[in-house]
Enzyme design. Structure first.
Site, PDB file in Angstrom:
ATOM      1  N   CYS A  97    -120.955 -38.509  -5.349  1.00  9.44           N
ATOM      2  CA  CYS A  97    -122.004 -39.272  -6.037  1.00  9.44           C
ATOM      3  C   CYS A  97    -121.735 -40.771  -5.989  1.00  9.44           C
ATOM      4  O   CYS A  97    -122.674 -41.569  -6.015  1.00  9.44           O
ATOM      5  CB  CYS A  97    -122.138 -38.797  -7.480  1.00  9.44           C
ATOM      6  SG  CYS A  97    -120.634 -38.947  -8.461  1.00  9.44           S
ATOM      7  N   HIS A 176    -121.436 -38.863 -13.852  1.00  3.06           N
ATOM      8  CA  HIS A 176    -122.263 -38.879 -12.654  1.00  3.06           C
ATOM      9  C   HIS A 176    -122.830 -40.279 -12.435  1.00  3.06           C
ATOM     10  O   HIS A 176    -123.134 -41.003 -13.386  1.00  3.06           O
ATOM     11  CB  HIS A 176    -123.390 -37.854 -12.805  1.00  3.06           C
ATOM     12  CG  HIS A 176    -124.303 -37.787 -11.628  1.00  3.06           C
ATOM     13  ND1 HIS A 176    -123.865 -37.479 -10.360  1.00  3.06           N
ATOM     14  CD2 HIS A 176    -125.649 -37.998 -11.521  1.00  3.06           C
ATOM     15  CE1 HIS A 176    -124.886 -37.493  -9.530  1.00  3.06           C
ATOM     16  NE2 HIS A 176    -125.973 -37.816 -10.211  1.00  3.06           N
TER      17      HIS A 176
END
Length: 478
Positions: A97, A176
């Site tokens: 990510c 994230h």
């Protein structure tokens, strides 16, 4: 690290949220003129242009379990052609990510020097669907090597235990990265774990796109309502500060050269003017000298009228007199012109005219330029030192200290000092628990005291025990 093309998408490691790490990662990608900065105050204006924002937030296990459910949201952009025309890639590779967030910003900006690797990736993925773009990212060896080169050694061991999509710090929770970028006048949120990009709408005519971003983030984080979740991190992708500082320093030095040349020229003209004034004063003192010379030459001519040899001489003197008189007349004319052109001097104002400066003003401007140059040079030095510290911190982060620690402990054990150090460490850890040991001892005393109380029927220190002993003696006397 060696690249196994067959398992390239299986070995991505999780990265920390650090602006220095992301800046070095950009350099490894081949990007030039870009850096990453951490944003500490969301309400503070950001100086200079911003390419995009990278937002790190907590990804709870419950959300992760529901990520496969496609939610019907108004801000989702579901037009296939519109989605394929922007760079939006779904995250199909675990722990990627961080790279996804960077690429979502870089590949949606047209005025960034991407380098060979990202330029080739941008051309190759043009018109692809988000899933194929995600696989293209995961199967690019240069990106995988650059990504893993900045991971901690613990991340490799942690990867075997955690097989989640994003970075994990403890069970049931992970963090994230998502990106916020301006695309075609709209603020887009690009999250690789979502099925579609999210369009937060356009920003106002008299505001920057960063103002729109601040409003969206304030509502999401609960800053406007006071219910703020502090467990987040925000970074901005901005131009390299060193480029702007270097350009500013170059302009300051150019201006310094121009001002110095203008000051030198002005001082030179002042010196020439002072010399001309001295010449005028000298002419004033010699205004009567032509008359004296003419009378002397006339007397000399009268004395030599009777002498035939004095004629040529007289002619020469006449010519000399005429020459002197003509020259004197010229000098006088020049003097009158100077007097007409130069009236009596008045106190000079600060600015003599439009676009002109006095020497005092130029000296003050030159001093300010020198001070600004020193400050700018210090800023450039600070940026270079900060970039050097990024590399030092990265070396410390990625270095594997396991071999050193094992060797050090083995040497201590070989010298017979490891046992003593462990014992001292255990004793040190027990010191804060001495209060509980004393309490347990006091509880033991209480237990012995209770036994005596049970045996004798009462405490020997109470008055009833004294009376009991008295009664016993009375019974014995009977």
């Amino acid at each position: 690290m060696p690249v196994d093309i067959n398992r390239l998408t299986d070995g991505w490691l999780e990265l920390e949220s650090d602006p220095g790490l992301f800046t070095l990662l950009l350099e490894d990608f081949g990007v030039k003129g870009v850096q990453v900065e951490e944003i500490y105050d969301l309400q503070k204006n950001i100086e200079g242009p911003v390419y995009g924002f990278i937002f790190l937030f907590r990804w709870i296990e419950e959300r992760r379990a529901r990520r496969k459910i496609v939610e019907t949201t108004e801000i989702y952009v579901k037009d296939e052609e519109a989605v394929n025309n922007i760079f939006f890639a779904q995250q199909v590779v675990p722990n990627s990510c961080a790279t996804h967030a960077l690429l979502s910003v870089l590949l949606n900006c047209s005025d960034i020097d991407l380098g060979n690797t990202l330029s080739r990736l941008k051309v190759h993925t043009k018109g692809m669907c988000p899933e194929n773009k995600g696989w293209a990212i995961g199967n690019t060896p240069e990106l995988a090597c650059a990504h893993n080169s900045h991971a901690m050694p613990q991340a490799r061991r942690r990867m075997d235990r955690n097989s989640g999509v994003s970075t994990g710090r403890f069970t049931g929770e992970a963090f994230h990265f998502v990106s916020f970028v301006p695309i075609n006048g709209h603020l887009f949120e690009l999250d690789g774990l979502k099925p579609f990009p999210m369009d937060h709408g356009p920003w106002g005519e008299k505001e920057a796109w960063t103002d729109k971003f601040r409003r969206v983030m304030s509502d999401r984080l609960g800053i406007s309502t006071g219910e703020q979740d502090i467990r987040f991190n925000l970074m901005a992708v901005v131009p390299d500060r060193r480029i702007a500082i270097t350009h500013k320093l170059k302009m300051l030095r150019t201006n310094q050269t121009i001002v110095s040349a203008a000051l030198e020229k002005l001082l030179k003209s002042k010196r020439t003017e002072s010399r001309s004034l001295e010449t005028v004063d000298k002419i004033k003192k010699e205004e009567e000298s032509p008359v004296k010379l003419s009378s002397e030459y006339s007397q000399l001519l009268e004395m030599n009228e009777k002498d035939d040899s004095s004629v040529p001489m007289s002619k020469e003197l006449e010519s000399l007199v005429s020459l002197n008189s003509s020259s004197d007349s010229v000098e006088i004319i020049g003097e009158t012109e100077i007097k007409k052109e130069n009236p009596p001097p008045s106190p000079p104002p600060s600015f003599i005219g439009a676009g002109t400066f006095s020497p005092k003003d130029l000296l003050s401007l030159l001093k300010n330029l020198e001070s600004e140059i020193n400050i700018t040079e210090q800023h450039l030095c600070d940026e270079n030192e900060k970039r050097a510290m990024f590399k030092v911190d990265d070396c410390r982060r990625t270095h594997n200290y396991d071999e050193f620690i094992c060797t050090f402990l083995s040497m201590l054990a070989h010298q017979g000092e490891l046992g003593d150090l462990v014992s001292q460490h255990l004793i040190t850890n027990r010191k804060p628990n001495m209060g509980s040991v004393q309490n347990s001892g006091s509880r033991g005393v209480v237990r012995n005291y209770n036994k005596k109380t049970t045996t004798n029927g009462s405490s020997p220190k109470t008055p009833s025990s004294k009376r009991r002993r008295g009664r016993t003696k009375y019974r014995k006397r009977k």
